[in-house]
Enzyme design. Structure first.
Site, short mmCIF file in Angstrom:
data_model
loop_
_atom_site.label_atom_id
_atom_site.label_comp_id
_atom_site.label_asym_id
_atom_site.label_seq_id
_atom_site.Cartn_x
_atom_site.Cartn_y
_atom_site.Cartn_z
N SER A 1 0.85 -1.21 0.00
CA SER A 1 0.00 0.00 0.00
C SER A 1 0.87 1.24 0.00
O SER A 1 1.98 1.23 0.57
CB SER A 1 -0.88 0.03 1.24
OG SER A 1 -1.59 1.26 1.30
N TYR B 1 -2.55 -0.81 10.09
CA TYR B 1 -2.50 -1.13 8.66
C TYR B 1 -1.16 -0.68 8.06
O TYR B 1 -0.49 -1.43 7.35
CB TYR B 1 -3.67 -0.40 7.98
CG TYR B 1 -3.87 -0.67 6.52
CD1 TYR B 1 -4.62 -1.76 6.08
CD2 TYR B 1 -3.34 0.18 5.55
CE1 TYR B 1 -4.84 -2.00 4.73
CE2 TYR B 1 -3.56 -0.04 4.21
CZ TYR B 1 -4.30 -1.13 3.80
OH TYR B 1 -4.51 -1.36 2.46
N1 LIG Z 1 -8.86 -0.36 -1.88
C1 LIG Z 1 -7.77 0.35 -1.70
O1 LIG Z 1 -7.75 1.59 -1.87
C2 LIG Z 1 -6.48 -0.33 -1.29
C3 LIG Z 1 -5.32 0.46 -1.21
C4 LIG Z 1 -4.14 -0.15 -0.85
C5 LIG Z 1 -4.10 -1.49 -0.56
N2 LIG Z 1 -5.24 -2.23 -0.63
C6 LIG Z 1 -5.14 -3.66 -0.32
O2 LIG Z 1 -5.68 -4.41 -1.37
C7 LIG Z 1 -6.16 -5.67 -0.87
C8 LIG Z 1 -7.58 -5.90 -1.32
O3 LIG Z 1 -8.36 -4.82 -0.88
P1 LIG Z 1 -9.79 -4.45 -1.47
O4 LIG Z 1 -9.84 -2.97 -1.49
O5 LIG Z 1 -10.07 -5.22 -2.70
O6 LIG Z 1 -10.70 -4.96 -0.25
P2 LIG Z 1 -12.19 -5.53 -0.19
O7 LIG Z 1 -13.03 -5.00 -1.29
O8 LIG Z 1 -12.62 -5.29 1.22
O9 LIG Z 1 -11.98 -7.09 -0.43
C9 LIG Z 1 -11.30 -7.86 0.52
C10 LIG Z 1 -11.36 -9.32 0.12
O10 LIG Z 1 -10.61 -10.05 1.09
C11 LIG Z 1 -11.46 -11.07 1.66
N3 LIG Z 1 -11.01 -11.24 3.04
C12 LIG Z 1 -10.98 -10.36 4.05
N4 LIG Z 1 -10.49 -10.92 5.16
C13 LIG Z 1 -10.19 -12.20 4.85
C14 LIG Z 1 -9.67 -13.29 5.57
N5 LIG Z 1 -9.35 -13.19 6.86
N6 LIG Z 1 -9.48 -14.48 4.93
C15 LIG Z 1 -9.79 -14.62 3.62
N7 LIG Z 1 -10.31 -13.60 2.88
C16 LIG Z 1 -10.52 -12.42 3.49
C17 LIG Z 1 -12.87 -10.53 1.49
O11 LIG Z 1 -13.87 -11.55 1.47
P3 LIG Z 1 -14.62 -12.02 2.85
O12 LIG Z 1 -15.00 -10.77 3.56
O13 LIG Z 1 -15.78 -12.86 2.39
O14 LIG Z 1 -13.61 -12.81 3.58
C18 LIG Z 1 -12.76 -9.90 0.11
O15 LIG Z 1 -12.83 -10.89 -0.91
C19 LIG Z 1 -5.98 -5.59 0.66
O16 LIG Z 1 -4.78 -6.21 1.02
C20 LIG Z 1 -5.89 -4.10 0.91
O17 LIG Z 1 -5.19 -3.81 2.08
C21 LIG Z 1 -6.43 -1.69 -0.99
#
Ligand SMILES: NC(=O)c1ccc[n+]([C@@H]2O[C@H](COP(=O)([O-])OP(=O)(O)OC[C@H]3O[C@@H](n4cnc5c(N)ncnc54)[C@H](OP(=O)(O)O)[C@@H]3O)[C@@H](O)[C@H]2O)c1
Length: 251
Positions: free
Chosen positions: A142, A155
């Site tokens: 991130s 985080y």
């Molecule tokens: N969105 C942003 O702006 C952003 C920026 C920087 C980094 N990131 C990183 O990108 C990654 C994905 O983020 P996103 O924005 O796509 O998030 P998201 O829309 O909240 O999706 C998260 C996914 O992870 C799954 N998940 C959460 N906890 C879990 C666990 N303990 N075991 C297995 N699966 C789990 C969720 O499904 P369930 O809830 O059904 O488990 C969902 O499929 C993360 O690592 C996040 O930190 C995101």
């Protein structure tokens, strides 16, 4: 270039958001994709969406923070798919609270999910890759690991450690045909950032602050991932590829 036919990719956290876009992109390049999340219902919906696109997708529900369950689930699916060529360690969580009232229990929960669990499952998968002499491991970092931001202390700590882990693993696994990299997304419109994109004040801050003037989409991360997941990126390891519309390059 970037043909992934015959390869198997496991993407954690791929029932929605960045992970689902990643599974779609890898699948459209020909990979069999094993998708993951905790909710079996959401995951099955995602699997059906991918299958409609002609992608061979397999749903593998498990919680990455239950390390025994995660490792057993991966071992079980290996009996069917035989190998994992690409591991996108992407599942992640957030807890937003001011530093001075941030509970230690929340700090530990977020660091465990975003760092420790990824280390444990990633290491297990790396041992299979090591035995076969090939692998692509990509973590989701991130930009918060590069620039501080209020209310996300756990985080930020976990993601910064993850950026360090990439260099460490790239070094340790270099002789095994395994590359290890990370993608550091900027602000991407997903469920994780709902609180932010629903806030008009944050949106106008973001439009002014990001040189490209907008939120990123999950597909913006998926296209960068395809490069790091492909055979053709074989000389790229230990890198954190920032995909943020220029945010971290500009004051
Ligand atoms: N969105 C942003 O702006 C952003 C920026 C920087 C980094 N990131 C990183 O990108 C990654 C994905 O983020 P996103 O924005 O796509 O998030 P998201 O829309 O909240 O999706 C998260 C996914 O992870 C799954 N998940 C959460 N906890 C879990 C666990 N303990 N075991 C297995 N699966 C789990 C969720 O499904 P369930 O809830 O059904 O488990 C969902 O499929 C993360 O690592 C996040 O930190 C995101």
């Amino acid at each position: 270039m970037f043909d992934l036919s015959g390869q198997v990719a496991l993407i954690t956290g791929s029932s929605r958001g960045i992970g689902l876009a990643a599974a779609q992109a890898l699948g459209l390049q020909g990979a069999t994709v094993v998708i993951n999340g905790r909710s079996a219902v959401l995951l099955d919906e995602a699997r059906q969406r991918l299958q409609h696109l002609g992608i061979h997708a397999i749903a593998l529900p498990f919680d990455i923070t239950d390390i025994d369950q995660a490792i057993n689930s991966v071992d079980e699916i290996l009996k069917t798919v035989g190998k994992i060529d690409i591991f996108f360690s992407n599942a992640g969580i957030q807890h937003r609270e001011k530093l001075l009232s941030f509970p230690l229990s929340e700090f530990e929960r977020v660091v465990f999910a975003n760092l420790t669990a990824q280390w444990a499952l990633g290491r297990h998968i790396a041992s299979g890759m090591d035995a076969r002499g090939y692998g692509r491991i990509i973590f989701t970092g991130s930009i918060t690991a590069l620039l501080g931001r209020r209310e996300i202390t756990a985080y930020t700590a976990a993601k910064a450690a993850m950026h360090g882990l990439v260099k460490q693993w790239a070094t340790e696994l270099a002789g095994s045909g395994i590359t290890v990299n990370a993608i550091a997304p900027g602000y991407i419109k997903t469920e994780l950032t709902t609180k932010l994109w629903q806030d008009p004040a944050f949106n106008s801050w973001l439009e002014n602050r990001v040189p490209l003037g907008k939120w990123g989409e999950p597909d913006d991360i998926a296209s960068a991932l395809v490069f790091l997941a492909a055979r053709e990126s074989q000389f790229v390891t230990g890198q954190v590829l920032v995909v943020d519309g220029g945010l971290s390059s500009s004051m």
